[in-house]
Design a protein around this motif. Structure first.
Motif, short mmCIF file in Angstrom:
data_model
loop_
_atom_site.label_atom_id
_atom_site.label_comp_id
_atom_site.label_asym_id
_atom_site.label_seq_id
_atom_site.Cartn_x
_atom_site.Cartn_y
_atom_site.Cartn_z
N GLY A 54 0.79 -1.22 0.00
CA GLY A 54 0.00 0.00 0.00
C GLY A 54 0.82 1.27 0.00
N ARG A 86 -2.23 -4.69 -1.20
CA ARG A 86 -2.62 -3.35 -1.65
C ARG A 86 -1.52 -2.85 -2.58
NH1 ARG A 86 -6.73 -0.80 0.68
NH2 ARG A 86 -5.78 1.26 0.32
N TRP A 87 -1.87 -2.73 -3.86
CA TRP A 87 -0.89 -2.49 -4.90
C TRP A 87 -1.05 -1.06 -5.42
CZ3 TRP A 87 2.24 -6.67 -5.10
CH2 TRP A 87 1.73 -7.85 -4.57
N LEU A 88 -0.23 -0.17 -4.88
CA LEU A 88 -0.28 1.25 -5.24
C LEU A 88 0.32 1.46 -6.63
CD1 LEU A 88 -0.87 4.19 -4.17
CD2 LEU A 88 1.55 4.22 -3.47
N VAL A 107 -6.17 -5.42 -3.93
CA VAL A 107 -6.68 -4.06 -4.13
C VAL A 107 -5.65 -3.28 -4.94
CG1 VAL A 107 -7.56 -1.96 -3.03
CG2 VAL A 107 -7.83 -4.18 -1.88
N VAL A 109 -4.60 0.18 -5.86
CA VAL A 109 -4.83 1.48 -5.23
C VAL A 109 -4.22 2.57 -6.11
CG1 VAL A 109 -4.50 2.88 -3.16
CG2 VAL A 109 -4.74 0.39 -2.96
N SER A 111 -2.64 6.03 -7.13
CA SER A 111 -1.83 7.08 -6.51
C SER A 111 -2.60 8.40 -6.48
CB SER A 111 -0.52 7.25 -7.28
OG SER A 111 0.17 8.39 -6.81
N GLN A 112 -2.40 9.16 -5.41
CA GLN A 112 -3.02 10.49 -5.32
C GLN A 112 -2.08 11.60 -5.77
OE1 GLN A 112 -4.24 10.17 -1.09
NE2 GLN A 112 -6.35 10.23 -1.83
N THR A 157 -10.57 -5.59 -5.83
CA THR A 157 -11.01 -4.20 -5.72
C THR A 157 -10.06 -3.27 -6.45
OG1 THR A 157 -12.07 -4.61 -3.57
CG2 THR A 157 -11.52 -2.33 -4.09
N ASP A 159 -9.43 0.77 -6.23
CA ASP A 159 -9.76 1.94 -5.42
C ASP A 159 -9.09 3.17 -6.01
OD1 ASP A 159 -10.24 3.88 -3.50
OD2 ASP A 159 -9.60 2.65 -1.79
N GLN A 161 -9.19 6.21 -4.86
CA GLN A 161 -8.83 7.22 -3.86
C GLN A 161 -9.21 8.63 -4.33
OE1 GLN A 161 -5.65 6.00 -0.86
NE2 GLN A 161 -4.50 6.17 -2.76
N ASN A 199 -14.47 4.83 -5.25
CA ASN A 199 -13.93 6.20 -5.21
C ASN A 199 -13.26 6.64 -6.50
OD1 ASN A 199 -14.62 6.26 -2.37
ND2 ASN A 199 -12.80 5.02 -2.01
#
Length: 448
Positions: A54, A86-88, A107, A109, A111-112, A157, A159, A161, A199
């Motif tokens: 993550g 959790r794979w960013l 999941v 995920v 990046s933001q 999933t 996500d 973010q 999201n």
């Protein structure tokens, strides 16, 4: 889960590109009958150094994995397996004959950090972005000019973010237009299934200029307060099935589109032959299901049946405006249950803005042959607001077997102008414009 089961679940034997599905109501049946087959090659994202904590950025691992699997496209294709974790990652693209499989507990995920998202030109049928003029961030997972692509899993999933993107949108601090979670551009034979999407920064699944798109058994969720987040968007696409899915988002749950004003007219690719069934939809500040308002390439031959619409500002919406051109026609909607809906049925001929000042003021849209049957609802604010265009009234709007239980204190059930059609067994009693019963195909029951 064994590798054999994983491979069997990846549906990869697809309808030929040039196959024509006979009627929108048969599309889901045709697409769901695809035979099960396996990808002969499979690798794990961990084989390319990815870390599912993550925190570690895995964009390069995803890109390298896809690059490696490109070599198997002419050897039966391949699967990229994502195990629990959790794979960013930032944005990455897929390749032909590829299955992206997310195991239960996996999941992806987003990046933001905007620097982890590639910036690309606006889509040609829009001419600019929807949030602001200019370029846009590339979607998290992309398929561009691809054939035979599957994004599936055992309820893994993805996500997005999206909170950071929603904040940038509301604070007007976006540098470029928001990205989507998954986008298919000019692609054919696409499957998205058995996944949860959370999201999304903007759209969850965007299919544009694509054909034979099968979306089933997905859950898409974003906060009711998320600004202009949309679930599934068939956009200038044909032969699309959306079924057995739940979508709860901030704006529109499912929105059919086909380009914006002069750009959509010039690109001239309609959305057609779409079947939507067995879905649960919430569009908190928008519609459970909408047509337009960007529909300049045309929308036609759409079947919606067996849907539950709830907790939405509007239930079913048809949106357009002057200078938009295009059409919305041959739409059949039936077996719909609604609960806690502001306005059950909306047809709005003055909705939306223009991308710039180059639009054709004489390009009037056509809205015709809209059929709604077996519609029921409880806790409804307004039954319908149908307001067409004086120069191009909405015609052949037919309602029958409609029963809506209104909120207490509702003084006006229907509002109509520049709309013509027919009705039978409608409660509450519709406006006079929908009570015609003549034989003129432009207005009456002959269209049903």
């Amino acid at each position: 889960m064994s590798v054999a089961i994983i491979l069997i679940l990846a549906l990869t034997s697809l309808i030929p590109v040039n196959a024509k599905v006979d009627g929108a109501g048969k599309i889901c049946d045709e697409l769901s009958r695809r035979s099960l087959s396996t990808r002969p090659h499979s690798v794990s994202i961990t084989d390319f150094g990815a870390v599912g904590d993550g925190r570690t950025l895995n964009t390069l691992a995803f890109q390298n994995a896809v690059f490696y699997l490109m070599s198997f496209a002419d050897k039966g294709g391949a699967q990229l397996y994502v195990p629990p974790g959790r794979w960013l990652t930032g944005s990455f693209s897929l390749t032909n004959h590829l299955t992206l499989f997310l195991e239960n507990g996996a999941v992806i995920v987003a990046s933001q950090d905007p620097s982890h998202w590639e910036v690309v030109d606006p889509l040609p049928s829009y001419g600019r972005g929807l949030d602001l003029p200019g370029k846009r961030y590339k979607s998290l997972i992309n398929a561009n000019m691809l054939h035979d692509v599957v994004v599936t899993g055992d309820n893994g999933t993805i996500d997005g973010q999206g909170l950071v993107w929603w904040d940038r949108f509301t604070s007007h601090s976006l540098k470029y237009n928001r990205p989507h979670l998954i986008e298919f551009i000019l692609s054919e034979n696409v499957i998205v299934s058995n996944l949860t999407f959370l999201n999304a920064p903007a759209h969850t699944i965007h299919s544009i200029y694509s054909s034979h798109v099968y979306i089933h058994k997905i859950l898409a969720h974003s906060s009711p307060e998320s600004p202009y987040t949309i679930g599934i968007v068939p956009d200038s696409s044909d032969n699309v099935c959306i079924q057995n899915s739940t979508i709860n988002v901030g704006y529109d749950a499912i929105s059919l589109k086909s380009g914006w004003d002069e750009y959509g007219i010039a690109y001239s690719r309609p959305t057609e032959n779409v079947h939507i069934r067995n879905v649960y939809l919430r569009g908190a500040s928008g519609s459970s299901i909408s047509f337009g308002s960007e529909m300049s390439g045309g929308i036609s031959d759409v079947v919606v049946d067996n849907a539950f619409l709830h907790n939405s500002l509007t239930g079913i919406a048809f949106r357009t405006t002057k200078s938009r051109g295009g059409y919305i026609k041959e739409i059949d909607i039936s077996n719909i249950d609604m609960s806690r809906i502001g306005t059950a049925i909306v047809a709005n001929g003055s909705f939306g803005s223009h991308p710039d000042d180059k639009y054709d003021a004489n390009a009037l849209p056509l809205v015709s042959h809209i059929r709604l049957n077996k519609i029921s609802g409880v806790n409804i604010g307004v039954a319908g607001k149908l307001v067409g265009i004086k120069e191009s009234p909405f015609t052949s709007v037919a309602l029958w077997n409609v029963s809506l239980s209104m909120n207490s204190g509702c003084s006006v059930s229907w509002q109509c102008s520049y709309v013509y059609g027919s009705s039978e067994s409608v409660i509450p009693e519709p406006c006079p414009e929908l009570k015609r019963d003549d034989d003129d195909d432009a207005y009456g029951r002959a269209a049903v």
